[in-house]
Design an enzyme around this catalytic site. Structure first.
Site, PDB file in Angstrom:
ATOM      1  N   ASP A 154      42.070 -75.531  60.880  1.00 21.85           N
ATOM      2  CA  ASP A 154      42.302 -74.933  62.188  1.00 21.85           C
ATOM      3  C   ASP A 154      42.275 -75.992  63.265  1.00 21.85           C
ATOM      4  O   ASP A 154      42.958 -77.001  63.139  1.00 21.85           O
ATOM      5  CB  ASP A 154      41.272 -73.831  62.449  1.00 21.85           C
ATOM      6  N   HIS A 228      39.357 -72.208  69.178  1.00 20.58           N
ATOM      7  CA  HIS A 228      39.737 -71.331  68.073  1.00 20.58           C
ATOM      8  C   HIS A 228      39.006 -71.922  66.908  1.00 20.58           C
ATOM      9  O   HIS A 228      38.940 -71.354  65.858  1.00 20.58           O
ATOM     10  CB  HIS A 228      41.227 -71.295  67.778  1.00 20.58           C
ATOM     11  N   SER A 594      40.500 -63.103  62.705  1.00 17.44           N
ATOM     12  CA  SER A 594      40.029 -64.486  62.594  1.00 17.44           C
ATOM     13  C   SER A 594      38.514 -64.548  62.477  1.00 17.44           C
ATOM     14  O   SER A 594      37.971 -65.486  61.891  1.00 17.44           O
ATOM     15  CB  SER A 594      40.456 -65.288  63.823  1.00 17.44           C
TER      16      SER A 594
END
Length: 812
Positions: A154, A228, A594
């Protein structure tokens, strides 16, 4: 972020028609064997790490020689050589002619266009029963997951966060399999790999080639500038963060955070950035992670749409992950956030464990008490107004100077502190209005809170503009330093406005002169717990799974399982630029599939700790067959739909809500291997043998399965039942003892299901075949659902969900 699709191009297809004049990045798959293949092991002995390095260099140099023999050096840039799971390369080209040349070159198996990738916990360990039922069996919290490495692909990580400190990691990995390294860089020194973090790399060649990478913002290192870090800060701490780290935000302690597997190690593969990322970078990250020796790959990323081509199962990311699974790596991926619409899954293949998201039993509800005795609930993790007194209320427009350059809507949104009249605003609760400016991020709740503090107001009330309606509000889970409440309900907002207007005295010109409306705000930081959980979250993507972009449904159950995904506390980067609502915080409360995904990655680490020799399919099977289909009150799990709650189906939650205590001791498993997945691909409608050979390197076997439903999975899905179909499942006893099982079936509507044998005894480590016949009794022309229950004499209970679409019944 611009959307993209995965597009598969086989080398026999002319690709010049779709290539625009501007430069593009493509991934080229070659016929040569990668380092991991059995053929390579036989033809090139690899008795040491040096042998691997030599062979990798040989493959990479071969790619260079191949390109130099075909193309002018100035017409392309090679970004990566893929050498471990596949043999191929990513190339940045300048013209159609270059692609035409590659298209017709000997040794090229397939060409894929690069596309953008989409970026798809204080209480949840207790909610999942892990501290009481799982950690004690694995040596305690700090040891649970010991020896397991989870690879996160990620946006990087912040290595100084307390969730990733080395306090519990003094030695080396017990199994010694992991051989990854630390790639130091800006804000990421070599010392960042501290025993908890055991490896770190970053991949940005495609992002740079596409012109999207900003070195001053995105960092050329494994450091996370985005957050994120929902994946590698937020999600890494969810999966494997240290045990009992205090969650203190704005001076308030929200509890103590722990990862699912605090003893597991973390390897970081940064392939996404603040803008998103590209598949060629992600493929390079996966290749490196598997070569390093990770046990688990966690992906909270995926395509923004269903891939084009003959089948979604053959896009390059899916193929790369198939080879990762072949190498023994468990792959977990977010289902997507396209719910509650059907066929909204963005994780497709049966070798990937796809995760739906649930609402937990914890919620944060704020409240306002008006001077007339009425109360309304809202949201916002904010402190209460001081004392028990009621404070005067003033609308922003009534406590501000009129401006010739700023419209009334902008004035009411509380974005301009310089326009407030101090004598009118100070000490009051200011009514701000949530307008379309907030929807388009021209206004933010963060700015409202900052401005309220600047002007010395007692707090704020953010009401909904009736024209906007009751839409999801951006910022409802942000933590606030000032008292505030978001009334994300039109009726409550209108009642507040009516109360305010009826108690505000105005001059003849309409100017407010006396503010008699009063209110107090309660504490929005205190959690409330309910029994009606888990519940499928509205945003969680739903099945059925699809074969292709034409939405032809597949004989695959997706999602596989469900895990907590809504309002999840976990680590955050103080320097994150990814979300201005929570910038500068060490922890954040986030929502999405997520967030559900790392819960399963961590639980997979617990299973791997207890059963180190289990392959990925066995872990998936254990999770699915042991999942719960009832909530904590014992009622069937519900799903949030568009405007109501409905009973959830396997297309909402897969096999059910993950139960870690049962998953580490499932009794039986349904196993599958690489050749089984190839057989599955060979049964996909509309896909020829050559397409499969070009994608995975081998063709279909002479003896092949007739249906995709023949894959030995812990579910049965038939997308087109005509007459009857026989399905074979093989179970293996992993319960540690001989056991006798009795089979019962809950019939799907319109289908008669017969299982043989109905009672069987299975030896420890033994296997038994079950013959399941599904016979169409009525053409439903819609999916119906049932289940096969295997109840063991040693108290194991295995539930296999059944989903069937009856097209034609007997006699039709």
């Amino acid at each position: 972020m611009p959307s993209g699709t995965f597009i598969l191009f086989i080398s026999s297809i002319i690709i010049s028609d779709y290539l625009a004049l501007e430069a593009k990045v493509f991934m080229v798959l070659m016929d040569e064997e990668p380092t991991i293949s059995l053929q390579t092991e036989q033809s090139y002995p690899r008795n040491s790490i040096d042998d691997v390095v030599v062979y990798k260099e040989r493959i990479s140099n071969g790619h260079d020689i191949f390109l130099e023999s075909l193309l002018h050096r100035d017409s392309y840039t090679k970004l990566y050589s893929y050498t471990h799971l596949i043999s191929g390369f990513a190339i940045h080209v300048e013209s159609k002619e270059v692609l035409n040349t590659l298209q017709n070159a000997k040794g090229v198996r397939a060409i894929y266009e690069d596309v953008k990738m989409k970026k798809l916990t204080t209480h949840t360990p207790e909610f999942l029963g892990i501290p009481a039922q799982v950690w004690p069996t694995l040596g305690g919290a700090d040891n649970s997951g010991e020896g397991v490495v989870i690879g996160f692909i990620d946006t990087g990580i912040n290595p100084v966060h307390p969730s990733f400190s080395s306090r519990s990691f003094r030695g080396t990995l017990s199994r010694g399999k992991f051989k990854g390294m630390c790639a130091a860089g800006e804000r990421f020194p070599m010392a960042a790999c501290n025993g908890k973090i055991v490896g770190a790399h970053y991949f940005a060649q495609a992002a740079i080639a596409h012109g999207d990478f900003n070195s001053s913002r995105d960092y050329a290192s494994p450091f996370d500038a985005d957050g994120h870090g929902r994946q590698v800060i937020h999600t890494a701490s969810t999966a494997a963060g240290n045990h009992r780290v205090p969650v203190i935000v704005n001076g308030f302690n929200y509890g103590y955070a722990s990862g699912m597997a605090p003893g597991a190690r973390i390897a970081v593969y940064k392939a996404l950035h603040t803008f998103g990322g590209y598949m060629s970078d992600v493929v390079a990250a996966i290749d490196q992670a598997v070569e390093d020796g990770v046990d688990i790959i966690s992906l909270s990323i995926g395509p923004s749409t269903i891939p084009s081509g003959p089948t979604a199962f053959l896009n390059l990311l899916e193929v790369e992950l198939l080879f990762a699974v072949k190498a023994g790596v468990f792959v977990v991926q977010a289902a997507g956030n396209g719910g509650p619409h059907s066929t909204s899954m963005l994780s497709f293949s049966p070798w990937i464990t796809s995760i739906a998201a649930s609402v937990t039993d914890r919620t944060y509800i704020n409240a306002i008490q008006l001077g007339n005795g009425k109360s309304f609930s809202g949201s916002g993790l904010a402190p209460p107004t001081a004392g028990i007194m009621h404070y005067p209320i003033a609308a922003a427009a009534d406590a501000s100077l009129r401006s010739t350059t700023i419209g009334i809507a902008s004035l009411e949104s509380c974005q301009h502190p310089e326009l407030f009249i101090p004598s009118l605003a100070r000490g009051k609760l200011i009514i701000c209005t949530y307008s379309f400016d907030f929807e388009y991020e021209a206004a933010t709740v963060t700015t409202v809170a900052d401005n309220i503090k600047k002007i010395g107001a007692a707090g704020f009330i953010l009401r909904m503009d009736p024209d906007v309606g009751s839409t999801p509000v951006n910022g409802t889970t942000m933590t606030l330093q000032v008292p505030g409440i978001i009334l994300n309900n039109v009726q409550a907002s209108m009642a507040l406005w009516e109360y305010y207007n009826s108690n505000t005295i105005r001059s003849r010109s309409g100017q407010a002169v006396i503010f008699n409306a009063r209110a107090r705000l309660l504490d929005g930081r205190q959690a409330i717990y309910t029994d009606q959980a888990p519940m499928v979250a509205s945003y969680s993507s739903r099945g059925p799974d699809v074969d292709n972009a034409l939405l032809q449904t597949a004989d695959v159950l997706k999602p596989n399982v469900m895990a907590p995904g809504s309002s999840i506390w976990a680590a955050w980067s103080l320097n994150s630029e990814g979300d201005q609502l929570i910038k500068g915080q060490n922890f954040a409360l986030l929502t999405g599939t997520s967030m559900a995904t790392p819960h399963v990655a961590g639980i997979a680490a617990l299973i791997k700790h207890k059963h180190p020799k289990w392959n990925p399919a066995a872990i998936t099977s254990a999770m699915m067959s042991s999942a719960d289909v009832t909530d904590h009150s014992g009622s069937p799990i519900l799903a949030q739909s568009t405007d109501e709650l409905v009973q959830a189906t396997p297309f909402d939650f897969g096999a059910g809500f993950i139960n870690p205590a049962r998953a580490i001791d499932p009794g039986l498993i349904f196993n599958a291997y690489f050749q089984d997945y190839v057989q599955f691909l060979c049964a996909v409608p509309g896909v020829d043998d050559e397409s499969i050979r070009q994608a995975v390197g081998i063709g279909c076997p002479t003896t092949r399965k007739l249906w995709c439903s023949d894959l030995n999975s812990a579910s049965i899905t038939v997308s087109n039942l005509v007459g009857s179909r026989k399905v074979i499942r093989q179970v293996t006893n992993v319960g540690g003892k001989n056991e006798t099982y009795r089979v019962t079936v809950k019939q799907p509507s319109g289908v008669k299901v017969t299982v043989m044998p109905q009672v069987f005894k299975i030896q420890e480590n033994g296997s038994r075949r079950l013959k399941i016949v599904l016979k169409a009794m009525e053409a439903t022309r819609a999916y119906s659902f049932g289940e096969m229950l295997l109840q063991g004499s040693n108290k194991h209970a295995i539930i296999v969900p059944i989903a069937v679409y009856v097209s034609t019944s007997i006699g039709f």
